[in-house]
Design a protein around this motif. Sequence first.
Motif, PDB file in Angstrom:
ATOM      1  N   ALA A   8       0.875  -1.173   0.000  1.00  0.00           N
ATOM      2  CA  ALA A   8       0.000   0.000   0.000  1.00  0.00           C
ATOM      3  C   ALA A   8       0.908   1.218   0.000  1.00  0.00           C
ATOM      4  N   SER A   9       0.421   2.301  -0.613  1.00  0.00           N
ATOM      5  CA  SER A   9       1.281   3.476  -0.792  1.00  0.00           C
ATOM      6  C   SER A   9       0.403   4.707  -0.859  1.00  0.00           C
ATOM      7  N   THR A  10       0.803   5.796  -0.232  1.00  0.00           N
ATOM      8  CA  THR A  10      -0.004   7.020  -0.288  1.00  0.00           C
ATOM      9  C   THR A  10       0.498   7.970  -1.371  1.00  0.00           C
ATOM     10  N   GLU A  11       1.808   8.208  -1.393  1.00  0.00           N
ATOM     11  CA  GLU A  11       2.350   9.145  -2.404  1.00  0.00           C
ATOM     12  C   GLU A  11       3.122   8.458  -3.524  1.00  0.00           C
ATOM     13  N   GLY A  12       3.250   7.130  -3.467  1.00  0.00           N
ATOM     14  CA  GLY A  12       3.831   6.425  -4.605  1.00  0.00           C
ATOM     15  C   GLY A  12       5.194   5.790  -4.383  1.00  0.00           C
ATOM     16  N   GLN A  13       5.890   6.153  -3.300  1.00  0.00           N
ATOM     17  CA  GLN A  13       7.242   5.623  -3.147  1.00  0.00           C
ATOM     18  C   GLN A  13       7.229   4.124  -2.817  1.00  0.00           C
ATOM     19  N   THR A  14       6.303   3.688  -1.995  1.00  0.00           N
ATOM     20  CA  THR A  14       6.233   2.255  -1.669  1.00  0.00           C
ATOM     21  C   THR A  14       5.814   1.452  -2.899  1.00  0.00           C
ATOM     22  N   ARG A  15       4.948   2.049  -3.732  1.00  0.00           N
ATOM     23  CA  ARG A  15       4.596   1.375  -4.994  1.00  0.00           C
ATOM     24  C   ARG A  15       5.853   1.189  -5.847  1.00  0.00           C
ATOM     25  N   ALA A  55       4.511  -1.153   3.217  1.00  0.00           N
ATOM     26  CA  ALA A  55       3.606  -0.024   3.472  1.00  0.00           C
ATOM     27  C   ALA A  55       4.439   1.122   4.023  1.00  0.00           C
ATOM     28  N   SER A  56       3.893   2.341   3.934  1.00  0.00           N
ATOM     29  CA  SER A  56       4.668   3.481   4.431  1.00  0.00           C
ATOM     30  C   SER A  56       4.057   4.060   5.705  1.00  0.00           C
ATOM     31  N   VAL A  57       4.900   4.806   6.423  1.00  0.00           N
ATOM     32  CA  VAL A  57       4.490   5.421   7.687  1.00  0.00           C
ATOM     33  C   VAL A  57       3.975   6.834   7.420  1.00  0.00           C
ATOM     34  N   HIS A  58       2.784   7.117   7.928  1.00  0.00           N
ATOM     35  CA  HIS A  58       2.245   8.478   7.925  1.00  0.00           C
ATOM     36  C   HIS A  58       1.743   8.757   9.328  1.00  0.00           C
ATOM     37  N   ALA A  59       2.399   9.711   9.987  1.00  0.00           N
ATOM     38  CA  ALA A  59       2.050  10.045  11.376  1.00  0.00           C
ATOM     39  C   ALA A  59       1.966   8.800  12.245  1.00  0.00           C
ATOM     40  N   GLY A  60       2.948   7.948  12.087  1.00  0.00           N
ATOM     41  CA  GLY A  60       3.069   6.797  12.973  1.00  0.00           C
ATOM     42  C   GLY A  60       2.198   5.603  12.619  1.00  0.00           C
ATOM     43  N   ARG A  61       1.528   5.673  11.478  1.00  0.00           N
ATOM     44  CA  ARG A  61       0.624   4.564  11.118  1.00  0.00           C
ATOM     45  C   ARG A  61       0.887   4.087   9.690  1.00  0.00           C
ATOM     46  N   VAL A  87       8.254   1.598   5.009  1.00  0.00           N
ATOM     47  CA  VAL A  87       8.926   2.696   4.298  1.00  0.00           C
ATOM     48  C   VAL A  87       8.680   3.988   5.074  1.00  0.00           C
ATOM     49  N   SER A  88       9.736   4.759   5.294  1.00  0.00           N
ATOM     50  CA  SER A  88       9.593   5.982   6.108  1.00  0.00           C
ATOM     51  C   SER A  88      10.747   6.926   5.825  1.00  0.00           C
ATOM     52  N   LEU A  89      10.606   8.142   6.308  1.00  0.00           N
ATOM     53  CA  LEU A  89      11.742   9.061   6.230  1.00  0.00           C
ATOM     54  C   LEU A  89      12.626   8.921   7.453  1.00  0.00           C
ATOM     55  N   GLY A  90      12.075   8.416   8.552  1.00  0.00           N
ATOM     56  CA  GLY A  90      12.913   8.152   9.728  1.00  0.00           C
ATOM     57  C   GLY A  90      14.050   7.201   9.390  1.00  0.00           C
ATOM     58  N   ALA A  91      13.775   6.239   8.502  1.00  0.00           N
ATOM     59  CA  ALA A  91      14.790   5.248   8.138  1.00  0.00           C
ATOM     60  C   ALA A  91      15.896   5.840   7.274  1.00  0.00           C
ATOM     61  N   ALA A 124      14.185   3.500   3.478  1.00  0.00           N
ATOM     62  CA  ALA A 124      14.028   4.956   3.468  1.00  0.00           C
ATOM     63  C   ALA A 124      13.147   5.368   2.288  1.00  0.00           C
ATOM     64  N   GLY A 125      12.251   6.318   2.514  1.00  0.00           N
ATOM     65  CA  GLY A 125      11.297   6.741   1.489  1.00  0.00           C
ATOM     66  C   GLY A 125      11.726   8.002   0.778  1.00  0.00           C
ATOM     67  N   ALA A 126      10.773   8.913   0.565  1.00  0.00           N
ATOM     68  CA  ALA A 126      11.050  10.087  -0.263  1.00  0.00           C
ATOM     69  C   ALA A 126      10.122  11.236   0.118  1.00  0.00           C
ATOM     70  N   PHE A 127      10.570  12.465  -0.197  1.00  0.00           N
ATOM     71  CA  PHE A 127       9.686  13.631  -0.193  1.00  0.00           C
ATOM     72  C   PHE A 127       9.118  13.743  -1.606  1.00  0.00           C
TER      73      PHE A 127
HETATM   74  C1  LIG Z   1       1.726  13.498   6.125  1.00  0.00           C
HETATM   75  C2  LIG Z   1       2.966  12.636   6.247  1.00  0.00           C
HETATM   76  C3  LIG Z   1       3.303  12.079   7.465  1.00  0.00           C
HETATM   77  C4  LIG Z   1       4.469  11.314   7.599  1.00  0.00           C
HETATM   78  N1  LIG Z   1       4.771  10.778   8.827  1.00  0.00           N
HETATM   79  C5  LIG Z   1       5.952  10.107   8.968  1.00  0.00           C
HETATM   80  C6  LIG Z   1       6.320   9.591  10.246  1.00  0.00           C
HETATM   81  O1  LIG Z   1       5.579   9.680  11.238  1.00  0.00           O
HETATM   82  N2  LIG Z   1       7.533   8.989  10.360  1.00  0.00           N
HETATM   83  C7  LIG Z   1       8.383   8.859   9.290  1.00  0.00           C
HETATM   84  O2  LIG Z   1       9.469   8.327   9.468  1.00  0.00           O
HETATM   85  N3  LIG Z   1       8.028   9.291   8.055  1.00  0.00           N
HETATM   86  C8  LIG Z   1       6.841   9.914   7.878  1.00  0.00           C
HETATM   87  N4  LIG Z   1       6.465  10.368   6.636  1.00  0.00           N
HETATM   88  C9  LIG Z   1       7.321  10.081   5.477  1.00  0.00           C
HETATM   89  C10 LIG Z   1       6.761   8.965   4.576  1.00  0.00           C
HETATM   90  O3  LIG Z   1       6.789   7.718   5.246  1.00  0.00           O
HETATM   91  C11 LIG Z   1       7.622   8.920   3.304  1.00  0.00           C
HETATM   92  O4  LIG Z   1       7.432  10.121   2.605  1.00  0.00           O
HETATM   93  C12 LIG Z   1       7.328   7.735   2.408  1.00  0.00           C
HETATM   94  O5  LIG Z   1       8.226   7.770   1.305  1.00  0.00           O
HETATM   95  C13 LIG Z   1       5.891   7.727   1.897  1.00  0.00           C
HETATM   96  O6  LIG Z   1       5.706   6.554   1.137  1.00  0.00           O
HETATM   97  P1  LIG Z   1       4.499   6.433   0.071  1.00  0.00           P
HETATM   98  O7  LIG Z   1       4.833   7.431  -1.029  1.00  0.00           O
HETATM   99  O8  LIG Z   1       4.552   5.048  -0.406  1.00  0.00           O
HETATM  100  O9  LIG Z   1       3.247   6.760   0.795  1.00  0.00           O
HETATM  101  C14 LIG Z   1       5.306  11.106   6.472  1.00  0.00           C
HETATM  102  C15 LIG Z   1       4.942  11.647   5.232  1.00  0.00           C
HETATM  103  C16 LIG Z   1       3.787  12.420   5.107  1.00  0.00           C
HETATM  104  C17 LIG Z   1       3.433  13.011   3.763  1.00  0.00           C
END
Ligand SMILES: Cc1cc2nc3c(=O)[nH]c(=O)nc-3n(C[C@H](O)[C@H](O)[C@H](O)COP(=O)(O)O)c2cc1C
Length: 175
Positions: A8-15, A55-61, A87-91, A124-127
């Motif tokens: 699952a992916s919200t912004e596309g990086q995990t995809r 799956a990616s992390v968004h606000a801890g979920r 997948v996360s930016l913390g990583a 590690a993910g992406a902005f």
């Molecule tokens: C609204 C939002 C909240 C996020 N929260 C976290 C977080 O709590 N911890 C973290 O390490 N990364 C966080 N991230 C970073 C995402 O995990 C990262 O951008 C990842 O590449 C998103 O993957 P996706 O494109 O597959 O959804 C957050 C990103 C967004 C946009």
Amino acid sequence: MKIAIIYASTEGQTRKIAHHAKETLEGDGNDVTLRHATDANDLRLAEYDGVILAASVHAGRFQTELVDFAKDHSSALNAVNSLFLPVSLGAAGDDETEWNALRQYVRTLAADTGWSPARVEHVAGAFRFKEYDFFKYWAMRWFESSKDPSVPAGVDREYTDWDALDDALRDWTRA
Ligand SMILES: Cc1cc2nc3c(=O)[nH]c(=O)nc-3n(C[C@H](O)[C@H](O)[C@H](O)COP(=O)(O)O)c2cc1C
């Protein structure tokens, strides 16, 4: 090996990461099925030698679709050789507090779903600013400048280490 990748992916990086994993594993001679978590319920997980969830992390979920899939298939997932790719930016960094939080998110996922991944490899993910709505855009601009002052605010940046991901995938298939 017969492998399923479910993501699952919200912004596309995990995809992108899931597709990359498919290419790498297929390049090594594996038979790989790739599905989004909402389109994977018909897979017979017991027929696979290994199952990857990403799956990616968004606000801890993690994405609800992935959590629901893991919950609905926890017994089958626990019975196969499973790999979880959070997948996360913390990583992308080495902040111990962020890493502790990431490990806690995975423990919470396991507690919520009943699925205990045999192996976890943080990626590690992406902005991706074009994918953010107004509020996310400004929140992530602030987050980016606080995390990496060398990057101009609002500029996309990918932190995924593709070679490290390939190494982890190959290590997992060997094991
Ligand atoms: C609204 C939002 C909240 C996020 N929260 C976290 C977080 O709590 N911890 C973290 O390490 N990364 C966080 N991230 C970073 C995402 O995990 C990262 O951008 C990842 O590449 C998103 O993957 P996706 O494109 O597959 O959804 C957050 C990103 C967004 C946009």
